[in-house]
Design a protein around this motif. Sequence first.
Motif, PDB file in Angstrom:
ATOM      1  N   ASN A   1       2.468  15.319  -0.538  1.00 12.60           N
ATOM      2  CA  ASN A   1       2.433  15.327   0.915  1.00 12.60           C
ATOM      3  C   ASN A   1       2.993  14.034   1.500  1.00 12.60           C
ATOM      4  N   MET A   2       2.982  12.968   0.717  1.00  9.53           N
ATOM      5  CA  MET A   2       3.573  11.708   1.159  1.00  9.53           C
ATOM      6  C   MET A   2       5.097  11.779   1.188  1.00  9.53           C
TER       7      MET A   2
ATOM      8  N   THR B   1       1.831   8.793   5.928  1.00 14.72           N
ATOM      9  CA  THR B   1       3.142   8.912   5.321  1.00 14.72           C
ATOM     10  C   THR B   1       4.217   8.443   6.304  1.00 14.72           C
ATOM     11  N   PRO B   2       5.126   7.562   5.877  1.00 17.86           N
ATOM     12  CA  PRO B   2       6.197   7.105   6.770  1.00 17.86           C
ATOM     13  C   PRO B   2       7.148   8.222   7.181  1.00 17.86           C
ATOM     14  N   LEU B   3       7.080   9.361   6.497  1.00 18.07           N
ATOM     15  CA  LEU B   3       7.947  10.487   6.840  1.00 18.07           C
ATOM     16  C   LEU B   3       7.398  11.307   8.003  1.00 18.07           C
TER      17      LEU B   3
ATOM     18  N   LEU C   1       4.167  -1.589  12.448  1.00 21.14           N
ATOM     19  CA  LEU C   1       3.863  -0.368  11.712  1.00 21.14           C
ATOM     20  C   LEU C   1       2.754  -0.614  10.698  1.00 21.14           C
ATOM     21  N   GLY C   2       2.792  -1.750  10.028  1.00 19.25           N
ATOM     22  CA  GLY C   2       1.741  -2.072   9.066  1.00 19.25           C
ATOM     23  C   GLY C   2       0.376  -2.187   9.724  1.00 19.25           C
ATOM     24  N   THR C   3       0.365  -2.672  10.968  1.00 16.80           N
ATOM     25  CA  THR C   3      -0.895  -2.769  11.711  1.00 16.80           C
ATOM     26  C   THR C   3      -1.510  -1.393  11.903  1.00 16.80           C
ATOM     27  N   LEU C   4      -0.685  -0.451  12.342  1.00 18.07           N
ATOM     28  CA  LEU C   4      -1.171   0.908  12.577  1.00 18.07           C
ATOM     29  C   LEU C   4      -1.606   1.573  11.276  1.00 18.07           C
TER      30      LEU C   4
END
Length: 418
Positions: free
Chosen positions: A309-310, A355-357, A377-380
């Motif tokens: 799923n990632m 997942t970054p996708l 993005l890393g914060t979120l």
Amino acid sequence: MMMAVGVAERTGLLETAVKATIARAPARLLPYVVAFVACQGHVMSDIAILVIPPLAALAFKAAGRNPVAGLVGAFACVCAGYSAGFTVGALDALYAGITEKVAAALPMGQEAPTHLLVNYFFTASASVVLALIGGFLTARVLEPRLPEPTGDGSSGDEESPTTEISKEQRRGLLLSAAAVGVYTAVVLVVWLLPGSPLRGEGGALIPSPVLSGIVPLLFGAFVIAGVVYGVAARTVTHKNDVPKMMGESITSMSGYIVLILVIAQFIAVFNWSNVGTLLAVKCAALLESAGLTGFLALVLFVLVVTLLNMLISSGSALWSLMAPVFVPTFMLIGMSPALTLAAFRIADSATQMITPLNPYLFLSLALMRRYEPGAQLGTLMSRLAIYVVPFLVAWLAVLGIFYAFDLPLGPGAGIEMP
């Protein structure tokens, strides 16, 4: 289903229902209410990710709480509970359709129920557990560790959403609820009448045409609710508005229609070549030789799909790849297609938020920057990560209870093969 839900969505009914639920929640219970509403969001399809998180942020801000907590918590619960809920949407129809075609590859699969509500009891129960856990994590773990917001939440280039409801919208919401209540009562009365055409063979309630025909029944419920609301709220002013809304819903599904064309060919080739059956027999033999024929096999399946799923963010695409092999595999070791689909729902939801996708991850980052301009993005992702393991464990625990006590996953859909 997409046409019917499209009417309810485009008349403003679904968004108003979300606003009415969140806006009326007391400040102390707000995280739990937001989590519960978010876990019902899949009825709105992907629109839920666009609507619920920003409204949750506004509700938190109005209640004197950190709006970032509402935004992040709502996004996490929409993703983790996307396959759960008391509501039924187009996603359920899509999953049920793929499952039905795949299960039919084996003769025994033709006797297994694969209707729209095949996982309803399981998903409804899971949504309550996920809401409680999601609300707790938002209120007790996430919010106390957040910095004070430095932004006011405005975008500067577009009108910001609001949680306010007009008199017409409130009136439309009440009238649509009453109309759906009357419609439901009529269907239930007709279904329960002796000799009713909605009963099954020999007068049985389950299975019956009500379950096999649940899509047109739900179609009627959504259309009635949407039209009544639209007329009362004046979002439907002409007789051609409803067909136009249905057409727009189908237009927005063009990408899915292309995807389903590919999925249909993939499943057809699997069935024609018997590759799916061959792989299923080999996998079933492997599981039996390793002693993985019970709940542990389902857990292993969930973990494998969670990792995939990632890489494949589309649930329908991932299910179309996994179902032709694993539905027959688990059928051969005595597990129903409904159970395999329930396990897939867990894996499809648990890691979707990180997942970054997932394109909506970046949308949520943009919304969070309205309140916290320096967020990255890393914060979120670090804030969302606290939800992944608890939600995965909770999903599996609910499925474990159904499995251990042999509870039906949906109307007429048990754990074992018929």
